[in-house]
Design an enzyme around this catalytic site. Sequence first.
Site: not given
Length: 596
Positions: A312-316
């Site tokens: 999820g958004s941890t890669f943003k």
Amino acid sequence: MTRTPLRPLARVLDARQKGENPDAIERENLRRRHDEMRDTARRRAEGRLVLMAGFFICAFAVVGVRMGMMAVAEPTEPTSQVEGSSAVPQRADIVDRQGRTLATNLATYALYAQPPHMTDKARAARELAAIFPDLDEKELYEDFTGKRKFLWIKKKLSPEQRQAVHDIGDPGLLFGPREMRLYPNGKLAAHILGGARFDKEGVASAEVVGVAGIERAMDDELRDPARAGEPLALSIDISVQSAMREVLYGGMRLMNAKGAAGVLMDIHSGEILSMVSLPDFDPNDRPRPLTTGDAGDSPLFNRAVQGVYELGSTFKILAVAQAMELGLVTPDTMVDADAPLRWGRFTIQEFERKNYGPLLSVTDVIVKSSNVGTGNIALEIGGERQQEFLRSFGVFDPSPVELVEAPYAKPLVPENWSEIVTITASYGHGFASSPLNLATAYSSLLNGGTKVTPTLLKRDSVEPGPRLVRPEVSRASAEMLRQVVLRGTASFGAVPGYEVGGKTGTANKPLENGRGYYQDKNINTFASVFPASDPKYVLVVSLDEASDNSGSEPRRTAGWTAVPVSAEIIRRSAPLLGLRPIIEPVETSALIPASN
């Protein structure tokens, strides 16, 4: 020696002329001869006594001198003077970074039977079944009365069990010496250590080999006689490992999750200070692999390494860091965040269909976790450059960590990297990686921008890896993550004194057939760094199907589940790592004058 005749002729003739008795001459000569023999024997005996006395005096002098030397010498353990004669354990110990034992060897015995030599087979079967409840009396008796001349009964015995078997007194029950592997901390580092088993066996000995984890990955080194008993030092700290497991287990139960994983890493050396996967097992009694159902539900499954999930958004933050590295944006650049974002037949929405637009600063894209803002940044980067950047951080490859399971945990990457994949990959969807890969990527980004290699072995020094981003990009990324905790989706992650920064990630689990996603089953992840002003450690916590049911409706996002669990881990672990709390400055406007 010249002997004098007893009756010398001249003296006898002279005595007869004088009218004396010649026999008196013989008696006199005989007396003199005896006196000479007595004197010779006495001198010989006296000489021997003097010689023996001298010998004893010398011996007592040597003993006295040696005793005096021992009395003034420092006490030391005796060592053999014959090269190669010392007894070395068959397998080296494993210790943590502080030298505390994680795995060692224990002298024990195996139990076997020779039925032809047994005297009372029925009694032996009955007594053995009483000592070992897992053995069946009927089956034992059938084995003893059958055609077999040899059979193993137990491969490992405790001292109490051995004594109980010995008390049976049957000559057909025999013991074979063993050196077994012992894990004194039980479950505490189960997935790291893996476990060991007996390989080649005989009645007099057995070979111990690693079966999983680092025991198998480092099997040759652990069995190398050249180590001379030197233990293998791991990077983990058993105190931190204990704290993380306790908090993670409690959080998993509190958040109703079916599983959990946690990785704590030194961002400069890549040393893994703690790695936990739940549910776990006791390597002293390693369970059998599952034969049915999902292998990911087995306690043997290492979720931190083998668990390949959409995180999820941890890669943003990686998408934003790449844009800053390319000079496309700065933390204050305003980007299009007007939701929804439509691309062909696809529609990109924000969480709960919110709209953070029309414009957001790059920092606020991270703080508010905007899918649309991140997607638009990714489109500016382009798919080819995006893939190259992510691959340089290692998220597309199995982790090189020293575990035998690691090479088989391959991230799932689409073969066709289309523009819609470029958009979804920017916020952690469309490809899957492991929590350990995520921790490694965050470490490489936040340590100043140089690549790190994860390791479970203690390192004394580490050479910096290749540069991935500029130091100023690294610092800006850490500050953005800090803002997420101060005023964004990870507000529950604040730990006073430790300047926690991080990014949440909530991803729906894919259906078993691969056609769509569950709407009520998530992988919740929080990737954090502390202290954010001078990054030293990265912590990644992932919960499988977590749900906070304390409110009127279930809350399944990472901000409600993984974040508070991570905060408690940091609160307990930071002091164990030697980090002193930072007294953060208070704004003057926030000060209230005290009343008299």
